[in-house]
Write an enzyme that holds these catalytic residues in place. Structure first.
Site, PDB file in Angstrom:
ATOM      1  N   HIS A 150     -10.062   1.465   2.016  1.00  0.00           N
ATOM      2  CA  HIS A 150      -9.585   2.810   2.367  1.00  0.00           C
ATOM      3  C   HIS A 150     -10.754   3.760   2.648  1.00  0.00           C
ATOM      4  CE1 HIS A 150      -5.231   2.626   1.970  1.00  0.00           C
ATOM      5  NE2 HIS A 150      -5.331   2.025   0.799  1.00  0.00           N
ATOM      6  N   HIS A 168      -9.188  -3.845  -1.594  1.00  0.00           N
ATOM      7  CA  HIS A 168      -8.165  -3.046  -0.913  1.00  0.00           C
ATOM      8  C   HIS A 168      -8.520  -1.559  -0.973  1.00  0.00           C
ATOM      9  CE1 HIS A 168      -3.803  -2.074   0.079  1.00  0.00           C
ATOM     10  NE2 HIS A 168      -4.277  -0.917  -0.339  1.00  0.00           N
ATOM     11  N   GLU A 169      -8.903  -1.085  -2.180  1.00  0.00           N
ATOM     12  CA  GLU A 169      -9.177   0.350  -2.335  1.00  0.00           C
ATOM     13  C   GLU A 169     -10.442   0.762  -1.590  1.00  0.00           C
ATOM     14  OE1 GLU A 169      -6.903   2.222  -3.297  1.00  0.00           O
ATOM     15  OE2 GLU A 169      -5.680   0.569  -4.032  1.00  0.00           O
ATOM     16  N   CYS A 206       0.855  -1.181   0.000  1.00  0.00           N
ATOM     17  CA  CYS A 206       0.000   0.000   0.000  1.00  0.00           C
ATOM     18  C   CYS A 206       0.890   1.229   0.000  1.00  0.00           C
ATOM     19  CB  CYS A 206      -0.902  -0.013   1.231  1.00  0.00           C
ATOM     20  SG  CYS A 206      -2.012   1.408   1.334  1.00  0.00           S
TER      21      CYS A 206
END
Ligand code: NI
Length: 177
Positions: free
Chosen positions: A146, A142-143, A100
């Site tokens: 965030h 993953h995104e 990341c």
């Protein structure tokens, strides 16, 4: 536009939930996406979320042709995704190494759903709806994490599988972070 400073783990802004975008096709949204793209390209990232440059909105970009950070990854189309929602298809998960841009120099083994349906909008308000698998599904999860204030180390099941890239993968030590 501008290559922005990427916030690093420890910054409280990375732990906050992002707010939905309420207006599409605005100069502000286009400028934000241009900044995200310029920053991601400059850092050789596979994706970037608005909170990583200090903007608490539900906007992510991702895409991989061939990344030195992920040399074995299958291509993922260049995508702008606003206000996304994810739905796992089935319960199958697999584990793979992630990095990341907010956790520079490190890699961790992270479980993710293998098959996924996602829905959101592009910067013009057009619906994007896809069923994806594998690396594409992993990047989206993953995104979107965030946007929920979740960084991948918080998903690692066994912290023995978390460490410095140069130690875990010495053959990739030249890869940009
Ligand atoms: Ni990230």
């Amino acid at each position: 536009m501008t290559i922005q400073t990427t916030l690093k783990m420890g910054d409280a802004r990375l732990l906050q939930a992002a707010a939905p975008v309420t207006a599409f096709d605005t100069p502000e949204l286009h400028a934000l996406i241009a900044d995200l793209r310029d920053t991601m390209v400059a850092l050789n990232g596979a994706g970037l979320a608005a909170p990583q440059i200090g903007i608490g909105l539900q906007v992510v970009i991702f895409g991989v042709h061939s990344s030195p950070r992920y040399p074995d990854a299958e291509p993922v189309p260049e995508t702008v995704l606003v206000n996304p929602t994810l739905t796992a298809i089935g319960t199958e998960q697999d584990e793979a190494w992630e990095g990341c841009l907010s956790v520079p120099g490190m890699r961790g083994l992270v479980p993710r759903y293998t098959h996924l349906h996602y829905r959101g909008f592009d910067q013009f308000g057009t619906v994007i709806e896809r069923a994806v698998s594998g690396f594409h599904a992993r990047v989206v999860q993953h995104e979107v994490d965030h946007l929920l204030g979740i960084l991948y180390p918080m998903r690692i099941r066994d912290l023995r599988h978390f460490g410095f890239t140069e130690v875990l993968f010495p053959e990739q030590s030249g890869a940009a972070e």
